[in-house]
Enzyme design. Structure first.
Site, short mmCIF file in Angstrom:
data_model
loop_
_atom_site.label_atom_id
_atom_site.label_comp_id
_atom_site.label_asym_id
_atom_site.label_seq_id
_atom_site.Cartn_x
_atom_site.Cartn_y
_atom_site.Cartn_z
N GLU D 58 0.75 -1.13 -0.01
CA GLU D 58 -0.01 -0.11 -0.10
C GLU D 58 0.98 1.31 0.00
O GLU D 58 0.70 2.27 -0.80
CB GLU D 58 -1.01 0.03 1.11
CG GLU D 58 -2.14 -0.91 1.30
CD GLU D 58 -1.89 -2.44 1.42
OE1 GLU D 58 -0.67 -2.81 1.85
OE2 GLU D 58 -2.69 -3.08 0.98
N HIS D 127 -9.86 -4.58 10.67
CA HIS D 127 -10.42 -4.31 9.37
C HIS D 127 -11.86 -3.26 9.31
O HIS D 127 -12.41 -3.37 8.63
CB HIS D 127 -10.83 -5.60 8.96
CG HIS D 127 -9.76 -6.52 8.07
ND1 HIS D 127 -8.76 -6.99 8.93
CD2 HIS D 127 -9.54 -6.64 6.76
CE1 HIS D 127 -7.92 -7.70 7.98
NE2 HIS D 127 -8.43 -7.54 6.75
#
Ligand SMILES: Cc1ncc(C[n+]2csc(CCOP(=O)(O)OP(=O)(O)O)c2C)c(N)n1
Ligand SMILES: Cc1ncc(C[n+]2csc(CCOP(=O)(O)OP(=O)(O)O)c2C)c(N)n1
Ligand SMILES: [Mg+2]
Ligand SMILES: [Mg+2]
Lengths: 347, 323, 347, 323
Positions: D58, D127
């Site tokens: 990322e 998450h």
């Protein structure tokens, strides 16, 4: 793999570059050196806010690498990056003005020493977050690949930066996508006061390239032409569409990490080490190499011209106005956002 | 009593805690060389493993600190500059803040993360962040903002003994500031604000270096007959809401002063809290005095005026009183 | 470098492990398999919140690696980590209860499938942020080194995770500081739907180890003993103080990335590929290998016991109570912070 | 008019903009395989380079997007889950947000960063982040929070054409929600709030999926004779302060509803802004209804009740009216 070649300057000069290129290299190396010497003086006299990281001693690899690029190629620098845009062909006036925080600076006084950038010559900025320029350079190369042009991106980064995750991610994507990018590791042996061998598991950063199937080489960063050659080969590979190369230039910074008294009594490196490197000064070495093919008078004339250019840049920078306070509120966004003046503490 | 700088106070806290507890160790870039000045002498006293120079890899070495904490060590991580924490955000949020909770208390992360904020010194956008507010939004982290040498030492010692991840934001503009430190050991509790200047007309809550500016402003206001109460929260998480609310109950007016950005900043949090819980006591709008929502320019000509100083604070307080 | 060895099981069994170890390996592989099969059923019946990532097909490397550890060694997992704590010796009851979000779960229902952890057996948790466990494992190893004990940390991570910067930073620090850590790359060929060769510049992740001077090996992940051997050697090296090793186990997951209908019609891999891997099922291969040295009846008895253990775990999990709502507000901090109840939206 | 889901609306916006402008491309993990459902058919239509699968990195691929943007491309980065943005925080803050400013306008970063928030689904602490507030504190970024399919499409198209970095936080709980989309092209401006339910007794400002819950609450309240005005800011940076202030001027009461954490969250920012600029119109304390300052538990038995729903919102509104 790209092996470093030791040039016979006269033969080589005749083969692939002409004297004017050699002279231009010499000129840019001088500019980088004298620019930083001028910055040092300004800093010592308290004229420069913040910090200044000089690349005196590293001019060989800075200029050797940049000159292997075409004018429309891209280059990404880092915190120690006064030399990089100069190497890429940026004018010194607006660079010097930026260092003094003037409105005529390349960034209109907003970036300063650690963020010199001249997009007009393909200098895509200098991020002083160590390592963060690596993926940005890969992105510029991806852009070129997508746009179907044959521009190459050169990315400078230090030995210290090579331990950031960014290095790995950038190397992997560049190799995976065969992007036209050249990674130029300026291995000057230290990150601030930490020697490379106490930061990287292996001293040769280039050893990591094999893990991505990427060609690499180690060059003598004090030999401008050796760097030029290795980078030229890497640039050609990139332009052909054969992907990235990692070139590691072993070099040295004469100054401490940054200017100011902070490092005065530090013992992280020895005087002997510094002295030994100075014997292999990149400008001296290059002058010697040129002796056979370029007239000494020409070199002297070049030195003089550089001196004048730097003096003029200083003059320009000094004479330039400071930005108006309200200019602090421009350039944050390109597509305007309403900023309600009353919300600013100084509004 | 000794009169020492903020940075010396930090160094003292580190040294004392390392001597007290051998699971405490310091890590970060160039810590052994004492480049930034808070680790002088530690290498000689504790050796290279407890004064651990790291490669430049903020995300990785933050993970290393967390792993070491999981097996019983108590790392103090020195990021040197708060702007470099962005690289470590994943480890700070996903691991440090969440581990105790998501493993149901099987583990906890007793680690301290120190970060200095060097704004107002011409080091431009990438090095001038005052970013505590971002981390205040992350449950599981504690956020400390000392405003003077005494607090810096007492809060850091508490942080080192705390069983949870503590982020300490040190205001670089205060590093050279001197203050009295007792000779005997002391610790300062988290969640206890400090009333730095008592007053009854307006409450000024200020953070880090804004505290000193606010005290100066309060002194100036006093001469005009305006009685300002200056509160230093000292820790933003946990926040001593009671002290702030009590003050507002008395003064009816709140000015929050912060060098951070305005939007979603600490000043806004304090303002919102009072608008909820202290509303009926308010006699005037709450006022935030913050850095603008702008990145930080290099040129001093541009950066000047970005952070609320005593004059700006006094002006804002006067305006509040007149409302 | 650590070369993978193909064992003659009878000779090898006599040399360094006894039959009970082999049986225990067999048992744990069975437990991992049957645990995940049970999870699959629970998931399909809608009993599990969120997602579930199964390691069916990967039991050979999971158990082979874990069994090379001592009981007091540490292990770090990832999102596909039901098997890892089982391999490390965790009881299945509390793991299964966790998966159902029960108060008797290892994490009292707070972590679930992606965060199984049993610190009592050295299972230091499973971060489902891909790659983030790597530096944490290095930190645990640093802790051991500092504490002067000889514990080793084993870190599982996927081929996909190896492209995160974390991998590089962790490898570098571990090698630099000669830390007692073993990196076990579970190369199952894919990250979600992306094949390894479209994510990593080179297919062999182990090729990257040389860049840090770290020994590495590639092993057949379907051969439990081959993995066991390579990891045993790596663990010994780590325990001796000679630093990290990277072991890459080539393996395969039979299921898609996670349970549920999402991947039903995906074509990122072929049925033939899956079928070919199933022919080399790690449990079957191990059973064959054991045939000469262990009585079939013993293996059957073991299978039966595993079946009963999983049934008991399911029973335990089903019978266990859900956590009380107020338990949502515990465990955030160890050193208490006053949380004003009225400030909670559900307060 | 077509009745399509939020996710289909996102997919439409991406497809239309990619067809319109060949410098627009999509990148992220598994985008070509359409795993998450917003990139169906794009691979066939635009090929693998403009639907670019990235390795799992990322931070690196965010930097790649920024570099590509610098040389004239317009990347749309799909992080899939907002929690993964933490890894990219340095690039988002140090590079995306700062480049235009620190290079004095020589460059700018026309990139869109999409992130879905999957809270309330039992996927636990790592998450479930709803982390727009952290990025609101960063000048130079724009922050978009669509609450329905129509807005999702119109705002995403605007984001793609915007010259600056735009972060779009999509509420995963809304992905399956359907709504009417005009057949003709439309774009929605940034900084323009939507009054979703007009009212005069209390102002409810709600974000993302809380908008729908607030509308339900407003409908329930209407039956009781309480007239609630529901405002969806649509973009948090820039924030349409005028519409919120006008509403509060009318109602005198403000409830801010947010699924994010409380401390330093978007709700606090809106509350603080009104406490500053709308104070004299307030007839009651401002109320924030947010997720608690807690990480997100896995077990549904624990997560239940974490996010304000219609009943909780109605209750809070009633309490405000009674103040
Ligand atoms: C992410 C980050 N961490 C730390 C720093 C502080 N810092 C600035 S330059 C530097 C050393 C960099 O070393 P190297 O990459 O070798 O470059 P050199 O200075 O030797 O040219 C450090 C640690 C920074 N700017 N960014
Ligand atoms: C930082 C981060 N990015 C993306 C994801 C989503 N994700 C979960 S598992 C996974 C694939 C991981 O692949 P690999 O490391 O090979 O492990 P495998 O699933 O194959 O066992 C992805 C992309 C994540 N959890 N974390
Ligand atoms: Mg260096
Ligand atoms: Mg995989």
């Amino acid at each position: 793999m790209c092996a470093a070649v030791n040039f016979d300057i006269s033969v080589w000069g005749g083969m692939s570059v002409d004297q004017s290129l050699l002279l231009e290299m010499y000129r840019r190396m001088g500019l980088v050196r004298q620019f930083d010497e001028a910055v040092q003086k300004l800093f010592n006299s308290g004229r420069i806010p913040g910090s200044a990281h000089l690349s005196i001693g590293q001019e060989g690899e800075v200029v050797g690498a940049c000159m292997a690029l075409r004018e429309d190629d891209y280059m990404v620098g880092n915190h120690r990056s006064h030399g990089h845009p100069i190497g890429k062909g940026a004018g010194v006036n607006a660079l010097m003005a930026e260092i003094l925080g003037k409105s005529t600076g390349v960034n209109q006084g907003k970036g300063g020493s650690m963020h010199l950038a001249d997009f007009s010559v393909g200098s895509l900025g200098e991020s002083s977050i160590v390592g963060s320029g690596l993926p940005v350079a890969v992105g510029a190369a991806l852009g070129s690949q997508m746009q179907g042009n044959d521009r190459v991106t050169l990315c400078f980064f230090g030995d210290g930066a090579s331990n950031q995750g960014y290095f790995h991610e950038a190397m992997n994507m560049a190799a995976l996508w065969k992007l036209p990018v050249v990674f130029l590791c300026e291995n000057n042996g230290y990150g601030v006061t930490t020697p490379n061998n106490r930061a990287a598991a292996l001293e040769d950063i280039s050893a990591r390239a094999a893990g991505y199937g990427t060609p690499s080489s180690i060059v003598d960063g004090q030999q401008c032409l050796e760097v030029y050659d290795a980078v030229t080969e890497a640039v050609e590979r990139a332009r052909r569409g054969d992907g990235p190369t990692l070139v590691e230039a072993k070099t040295y910074r004469y100054h401490h990490h940054s200017e100011g008294p902070l490092y005065d009594n530090m013992t992280y490196r020895s005087d002997e080490e510094l002295a030994a490197w100075k014997l292999r000064d990149p400008l001296l070495l290059f002058r010697e190499q040129l002796a056979d093919s370029v007239a000494v008078a020409d070199l002297d004339r070049m030195d003089e011209q550089v001196k004048q250019d730097i003096a003029a840049a200083l003059e320009f920078a000094e004479q330039s106005p400071l930005p108006e306070p309200e200019e602090a509120y421009t350039h944050l966004y390109r597509t305007p956002v309403v900023v309600i003046e009353g919300e600013l503490s100084n509004g | 009593m000794a009169n020492i700088t903020f940075l010396e106070a930090v160094a003292q806290a580190q040294r004392e805690e390392m001597a007290r507890d051998e699971s405490v160790f310091l890590m970060g870039e160039d810590v052994s060389g004492n480049v930034y000045g808070s680790s002088g002498g530690l290498l000689d006293e504790f050796g290279p493993q407890r004064v651990l120079d790291t490669p430049i890899c903020e995300s990785g070495f933050t993970g290393v600190a967390i792993g070491a904490a999981m097996v019983g060590m108590r790392p103090i991580v020195d990021y040197t500059i708060a702007s470099f924490m962005y690289l470590a955000t994943d480890q700070l949020v996903s691991m440090a803040a969440k581990s105790s909770y998501m493993y149901g208390g099987q583990t906890h992360i007793p680690a301290v993360f120190r970060a200095a904020m060097f704004y107002n010194g011409g080091i431009a956008a990438q090095h001038s962040d005052r970013n505590y507010s971002m981390y205040m939004n992350v449950p599981g982290l504690k956020v400390v903002v000392p405003s003077n040498p005494y607090d810096a030492k007492g809060l850091l010692k508490t942080a080192i003994r705390d069983e949870d991840p503590v982020l300490i934001f040190e205001d670089g503009n205060l590093w050279g500031q001197k203050g009295e430190i007792p000779d005997e050991e002391y610790l300062l509790p988290f969640g206890q604000a400090n009333i730095c200047h008592a007053g009854s007309d307006v409450t000024i809550v200020a953070i880090a270096a804004r505290v000193g500016e606010s005290i100066k402003a309060a002194e100036a206001l006093a001469k005009e007959g305006i009685s300002a109460e200056v509160i230093d929260p000292r820790t933003l998480v946990p926040l001593d809401t009671a002290t702030i609310l009590e003050s507002v109950a008395k003064t009816g007016r709140l000015l929050v002063v912060d060098q951070g950005h305005r939007t979603c900043g600490a000043a806004g949090e304090i303002a919102a809290m009072v608008a909820e819980k202290g509303f009926w006591n308010l006699q005037a709008p709450i006022k935030r005095l913050t850095a603008p929502d702008m990145q930080i320019p290099f040129s001093s000509a541009l950066e000047r005026g970005f952070y609320p100083d005593a004059a700006m604070i006094a002006l804002a307080a006067r305006e509040l009183i007149e409302e």
